[in-house]
Design a protein around this motif. Structure first.
Motif, short mmCIF file in Angstrom:
data_model
loop_
_atom_site.label_atom_id
_atom_site.label_comp_id
_atom_site.label_asym_id
_atom_site.label_seq_id
_atom_site.Cartn_x
_atom_site.Cartn_y
_atom_site.Cartn_z
N THR A 1 0.85 -1.19 0.00
CA THR A 1 0.00 0.00 0.00
C THR A 1 0.88 1.24 0.00
O THR A 1 2.10 1.14 0.18
N PRO A 2 0.32 2.43 -0.17
CA PRO A 2 1.13 3.65 -0.06
C PRO A 2 1.78 3.82 1.31
O PRO A 2 2.74 4.59 1.45
N ARG B 1 -7.04 5.41 1.42
CA ARG B 1 -5.92 4.91 0.60
C ARG B 1 -5.92 3.39 0.57
O ARG B 1 -5.73 2.76 -0.48
N THR C 1 -6.44 0.70 -2.63
CA THR C 1 -5.42 -0.32 -2.90
C THR C 1 -6.02 -1.72 -2.85
O THR C 1 -5.74 -2.57 -3.72
#
Length: 294
Positions: free
Chosen positions: A56-57, A147, A151
């Motif tokens: 993920t980020p 986020r 994802t």
């Protein structure tokens, strides 16, 4: 979510609070290693389950993915309660997969710890456990959940077991309830059905309340409300009804008689088998209409 951490800790998590007593907070921890056996679905499909990691980020999330062993299926993203990804939620993921869905159950605390993170005998009514959890909770935010939702949905759509012609469903328990709403708001292009079980902080007076995102959704929802949660905050269900009615989206909102916060997972000390089965049946009906036929 649960309210035996400090108010500041709770406010940092999704901007929500949902009062739960010390006794009920401990009930969420269940009895380590004791999990009620869930019924096998009629005509259960053979399934394959595997541990996965998803970049993920914000890091690398550990998760569990289960799906029918043959063919493609609609996808479902599961947000666990504060006890996190553990054997009870793996069992629930398997059961949903046996009913014909490709199910991803995530560890939403991955920024801070791997799952499972409770040792045998540990529970959330123990001060040292609550103290350990507090910074993990502080690392969560609405922006982070959004986020993550983007994802995880993208990851599901890349899996060969997922039928991308069908919409995605999402379920959440306790603190996972508002996460389902944020997921549906963030990915209206894919999410067509969502369900919250004894969720907290779904409709608050804050400017970032999850229910304010309903106009951006394209998902029908199920809200299975614990009786004692409703007694504390009876106005929440009315705010939800009004929001979904204004958006012209279907929402089934029911207070389940005789239930306490945390009553759905089969390892909870307040597990209510009869009402949990009723809620599970309503979930399958929602997904059948919103994902298979929708």
């Amino acid at each position: 979510m649960c309210d035996d951490l400090t108010a500041d800790d709770n406010d940092r998590f999704l901007g929500t609070r949902a009062g739960v007593s010390r006794r009920e907070f401990g009930a969420l921890a269940g009895a380590a290693g004791l999990i009620a056996a869930l019924p096998v679905p009629a005509n259960a499909k053979p399934i394959t389950g595997r541990d996965v990691t998803i970049t993920t980020p914000d890091g690398v999330c550990d998760a569990y993915f289960a799906a029918p062993s043959r063919g493609k299926a609609p996808a479902v993203l599961v947000w666990p309660d504060i006890m996190g990804l553990r054997p009870a939620f793996r069992q629930m993921g398997d059961r949903l997969a046996q009913s014909g869905f490709a199910v991803l159950t995530v560890n939403q605390f991955y920024r801070s710890t791997k799952a499972p993170f409770l040792a045998p005998g540990e529970s959330f009514d123990q001060p040292e456990v609550r103290a350990r959890i507090a910074p993990w909770r502080a690392a969560l935010s609405q922006d982070g959940t959004r986020r993550d939702a983007r994802t995880f949905v993208d990851w599901l759509d890349r899996q060969p077991q997922v039928d991308t012609r069908r919409g995605i469903g999402t379920t959440g328990y306790c603190m996972g309830g508002p996460m389902t709403m944020l997921t549906a708001t963030e990915r209206p292009d894919r999410v067509r059905a969502g369900a919250s079980f004894h969720g907290g902080g779904l409709a608050t007076d804050r400017p970032d309340s999850p229910h304010l995102g309903v106009p951006a959704m394209k998902a029908g929802f199920l809200f299975a409300v614990a009786e004692n949660d409703d007694q504390r905050n009876p106005a929440e269900k009315d705010k939800l009804r009004d929001a979904y009615a204004a958006a012209k989206l279907p929402a089934e909102i029911e207070v389940y008689a005789g239930t306490l916060h945390g009553w759905c997972p089969p390892d909870s000390r307040v597990y209510n088998a009869a009402q949990a089965e009723k809620a599970w049946g309503r979930l399958l009906a929602l997904f059948d209409g919103g994902l298979r036929r929708g």
